[in-house]
Enzyme design. Structure first.
Site, PDB file in Angstrom:
ATOM      1  N   SER A 198       0.728  -1.250   0.139  1.00 52.73           N
ATOM      2  CA  SER A 198       0.071   0.011   0.078  1.00 52.73           C
ATOM      3  C   SER A 198       0.854   1.161  -0.269  1.00 52.73           C
ATOM      4  CB  SER A 198      -0.828  -0.088   1.214  1.00 52.73           C
ATOM      5  OG  SER A 198      -1.948   0.830   1.098  1.00 52.73           O
TER       6      SER A 198
ATOM      7  N   ASP B 241      -8.643  -4.565  -6.406  1.00 52.65           N
ATOM      8  CA  ASP B 241      -8.075  -3.879  -5.154  1.00 52.65           C
ATOM      9  C   ASP B 241      -8.780  -2.656  -5.068  1.00 52.65           C
ATOM     10  OD1 ASP B 241      -6.518  -2.325  -3.433  1.00 52.65           O
ATOM     11  OD2 ASP B 241      -4.770  -3.528  -4.008  1.00 52.65           O
TER      12      ASP B 241
ATOM     13  N   HIS C 283      -6.989  -5.605  -1.054  1.00 48.38           N
ATOM     14  CA  HIS C 283      -5.909  -4.681  -1.087  1.00 48.38           C
ATOM     15  C   HIS C 283      -4.608  -5.292  -0.774  1.00 48.38           C
ATOM     16  CE1 HIS C 283      -3.934  -0.969  -0.693  1.00 48.38           C
ATOM     17  NE2 HIS C 283      -4.025  -1.138   0.713  1.00 48.38           N
TER      18      HIS C 283
END
Length: 493
Positions: free
Chosen positions: A214, A432, A460
């Protein structure tokens, strides 16, 4: 909007499904000449880790913690320092070196997350010391504090316009400046990338081996831009495109969460869940549930805004869709405790009612990393757009704090180019919600040395999705140095 999952929740849920499927190799990471020595690290037993329930965890002899002093201001390298908190799980087999993790945010505590989730990376831990840290401005590393306004801010629902938040926003910013004014100018990603190189030196590694998830992909990309010759084996999973504007990021993320919500509703109906017989019925049930807010939960109030955050948290990964079903089914029956717990995981609320620095740190780093300072009219435009895309969970306070932020900010971290570095594996998931797939090839192209690995499934971050294909590809690269083959695509699970 935060670009991270509620890490403590999802990493714990993912532990059982994440292990290496490759046998250890004797391959060595690319060697290089170390830069000048950094600070020293003294490791000792960890004394302040928490478990999945947020309560103190028993010390684990396999896990060590340490501190590394780094300059507060890199323009004054001999000046004042701050301590970075680190955590290490020593390699269980023939050691290749250190593998440094950043799990996202910005604002997530790497010390807390690795302390709970090390087993998810046990295959990599057979050959690497697994290392993570609280970046500057986060939790144990001079964490940004902003008074006690987090509960009020996170309780705001989508029917409150940004202009109505002006007073609360100004209070929040003033509290940040009062409590953490000394570190606010120095918490951005460029400084954090320089910290990473100090860590590399202190760990004794010629090159940095790095796993960013991320926001961690952004930090890794900035590091590779500043120190291309020091890049070892790099994986950036759940890629962020740093070049997008606040408005572009917010709009595309809302499309991503709407996709995840629709996929959840279809899956729920297919399984004949209690929320509805078809996707439209599931949607109506959740809309009706939000109309019942606020709800009392053992003396606390589950507001509409917190209920929305709880639902949003569950959409980050397919593994937590059943939790969303359970939470909303219970709330229909008057028990909002699971929804509130999900919101608490997102906001970093601890069992004692205090908050981790997660959201304050997130704001501080995001505002330091951009010169954008949207006014009330710009925020109203953004909120109107996202409200049309996904009215159920649209939130009105995304990015609003930067308009009054006391630090000017810089756009340096938006420009990445790792020309001259070793190959960097950039992972993107087609489903995602927080870092949409299109950002992965864009980041790889900007780096110039990126190799894209595509995951066709939901969630994600692909490594913790439960995909054996993704796990095998990434583990093989870290352990053997073998890049994913072309076309590098893994099917959904």
């Amino acid at each position: 909007m935060k670009k991270t999952v509620a890490t403590s929740l999802l990493f714990v849920l993912a532990l059982a499904g994440c292990s290496a499927s490759e046998k250890p190799s004797t391959g060595k990471p690319a060697s290089g000449t170390p830069s000048s020595p950094g600070g020293s690290l003294a490791w000792a037993p960890c004394t302040d880790l928490t478990g999945p329930d947020g309560r103190p965890a028993k010390p684990d002899p396999a896990i060590e913690c340490g501190k590394l002093a780094v300059p507060l201001d890199y323009a004054k390298p001999q000046g004042e320092t701050i301590d970075l908190a680190l955590i290490r799980v020593k390699a269980t087999g023939d050691r290749l070196g250190s593998l440094v993790f950043n799990f996202g945010g910005p604002g997530a505590s790497g010390v807390t997350t690795l302390g709970m989730a090390a087993k998810a990376f046990a295959g990599l831990g057979s050959r690497y010391d697994l290392v993570s840290f609280d970046p500057r401005g986060v939790d144990r590393s001079a964490g940004v504090k902003c008074g006690n306004l987090i509960e009020k801010l996170t309780s705001v629902s989508d029917d409150v316009l940004p202009i109505e938040l002006t007073g609360l926003n100004k209070q929040f910013v003033a509290a940040c400046e009062k409590d953490s004014g000394k570190v606010l100018p120095y918490v951005g990603t460029v400084n954090a990338a320089q910290d990473l190189d100090r860590m590399r030196q202190a760990l004794g590694d010629a090159r940095l081996n790095y796993f960013g998830i991320s926001y961690g992909t952004h930090l890794g990309a900035v590091y590779a831009t500043k120190f291309p010759k020091n890049v070892g084996r790099f994986v950036l999973d759940g890629a962020l495109d740093p070049s997008v504007t606040l408005e572009q990021r917010t709009v595309i993320q809302m499309h991503g969460f709407k996709h995840a919500y629709d996929a959840f509703a279809a899956d729920c109906a297919k399984r004949a869940c209690a929320l509805g017989k078809d996707p439209a019925a599931v949607d109506r049930t959740l809309r009706d549930l939000l109309k019942r807010m606020p709800m009392d939960v053992k003396g606390r109030t589950l507001t509409k805004g917190l209920a929305q955050l709880g639902m949003l948290t569950s959409l980050y990964a397919k593994q937590t869709w059943p939790v969303l079903e359970q939470a909303t089914t219970a709330a229909q029956q008057g028990d909002g405790s699971i929804l509130l717990a999900l919101a608490d995981a997102y906001t970093g609320r601890k069992p004692d009612g205090t908050y981790a620095t997660m959201l304050a740190s997130n704001t501080a780093v995001n505002c330091a990393d951009t010169t954008e300072r949207p006014d009330a009219a710009a925020m109203k435009r953004i909120v109107t757009k996202v409200g049309r895309i996904f009215p159920l969970l649209a939130t009105s306070n995304a990015g609003v704090f930067c308009q009054d932020w006391p630090v000017k900010g810089t756009d340096e971290a938006k420009h990445v180019d790792a020309t001259g570095s070793a190959p960097i594996v950039v992972v993107g998931g087609k489903g995602d919600p927080a870092t949409p797939y299109e950002w992965a090839p864009k980041l790889a192209a900007s780096l110039k040395t990126g190799v894209v690995l595509t995951y066709e499934g939901e969630g994600h971050g692909a490594y913790l999705s439960g995909s054996p294909c993704v796990t095998r590809a990434i583990d093989t690269y870290f352990l053997n140095g073998t890049l994913p083959g072309a076309p590098a695509t893994c099917p959904a699970v």
